[in-house]
Scaffold this active site. Structure first.
Site, PDB file in Angstrom:
ATOM      1  N   LEU A 130      32.548  39.222  36.658  1.00 49.75           N
ATOM      2  CA  LEU A 130      33.984  40.060  37.180  1.00 49.75           C
ATOM      3  C   LEU A 130      32.624  41.277  36.609  1.00 49.75           C
ATOM      4  CD1 LEU A 130      37.639  39.443  36.260  1.00 49.75           C
ATOM      5  CD2 LEU A 130      36.366  39.705  38.627  1.00 49.75           C
ATOM      6  N   ASP A 131      32.946  42.599  37.127  1.00 49.60           N
ATOM      7  CA  ASP A 131      32.348  43.812  36.029  1.00 49.60           C
ATOM      8  C   ASP A 131      32.848  44.149  34.846  1.00 49.60           C
ATOM      9  OD1 ASP A 131      30.593  44.105  38.834  1.00 49.60           O
ATOM     10  OD2 ASP A 131      31.590  46.471  38.881  1.00 49.60           O
ATOM     11  N   ALA A 132      32.177  44.401  33.187  1.00 48.17           N
ATOM     12  CA  ALA A 132      32.427  44.008  32.355  1.00 48.17           C
ATOM     13  C   ALA A 132      34.016  45.295  32.493  1.00 48.17           C
ATOM     14  CB  ALA A 132      31.816  44.985  31.399  1.00 48.17           C
TER      15      ALA A 132
END
Length: 230
Positions: free
Chosen positions: A59-61
């Protein structure tokens, strides 16, 4: 995070996998900046096994919500086949600026990752990889819309770029929309369906909306389920 904090974020646990509720603003693995990351907490999620779990996907940060971990190599191999074969069903929630072109539909735009001197980003391009996201409007408020999104492909930043290209960027998207001081990206990995066994029902896991999205979601009509009475 402390052991208690990361363990409190476990949404599902069995012999093969863990599903956790990732906080927004925390990278899943170490990067060049040396900033804190989620993998540093995985030793506190062994639950008696000889090694910590490992990431089954990313997942994106900036994105909060459901994240799947494999508890041992055999589980990771099985999860890898599921994710690469698109046998999983992922559901995201987003609150976007403006509104999409219809109450429900499909964003079908090829995406290309572009490297620049200042870093990299993703853009819609005929030279990119096929990228498809189904969407449905769940609610509205003045100037914003609550969307449910189901990515059929798994490109980097897919939902964020698709929404921005459709004229409805995700709220507080500093890369593809407008950065908002003291506000976080209004995008959540809300749920996942994992058909891990042919002889058992699929594992279905959802995460509660993150705190930073609640005000916008409630404005769009979201109503939290009441806590069960003891």
């Amino acid at each position: 995070m402390t052991a208690e904090e990361i363990q409190a974020r476990v949404l599902h646990r069995d012999g093969l996998i863990l599903v956790i509720d990732k906080p927004a603003g925390l990278a899943v693995h170490a990067g060049p900046s040396g900033a804190p990351n989620l993998e540093e907490c995985f030793d506190d999620l062994r639950y008696g096994l000889p090694r910590p779990p490992s990431l089954a996907h990313r997942l994106d940060a900036d994105t909060a919500g459901v994240l799947v971990l494999g508890r041992h190599p055999k589980a990771l191999a099985k999860l890898g086949r599921l994710f690469s074969g698109r046998d999983t069903e992922k559901t995201y929630w987003a609150v976007v600026e403006g509104e999409p072109p219809a109450d429900e539909g499909v964003f079908d735009m090829p995406l290309l990752k572009v490297n620049t001197r200042s870093g990299w980003s993703v853009k819609v391009s005929p030279d990119g990889q096929p990228s498809v996201t189904r969407y449905k409007v769940l609610g509205r408020a003045p100037g914003m819309t609550w969307l449910e999104l189901n990515p059929e492909t798994g490109r980097t930043h897919q939902i964020r770029v698709h929404c921005a290209a459709a004229g409805c960027p995700v709220i507080a998207d500093r890369l593809y929309g407008r950065a908002e001081p003291n506000n976080q990206l209004h995008l959540q990995s809300h749920g996942i369906v994992l058909p891990l066994s042919k002889s058992k029902p699929s594992i279905v896991v959802t995460a509660p909306p993150p705190a930073h999205m609640l005000a916008a979601l409630k404005a769009c009509g979201f109503s939290p389920e009441p806590s069960p009475t003891p």
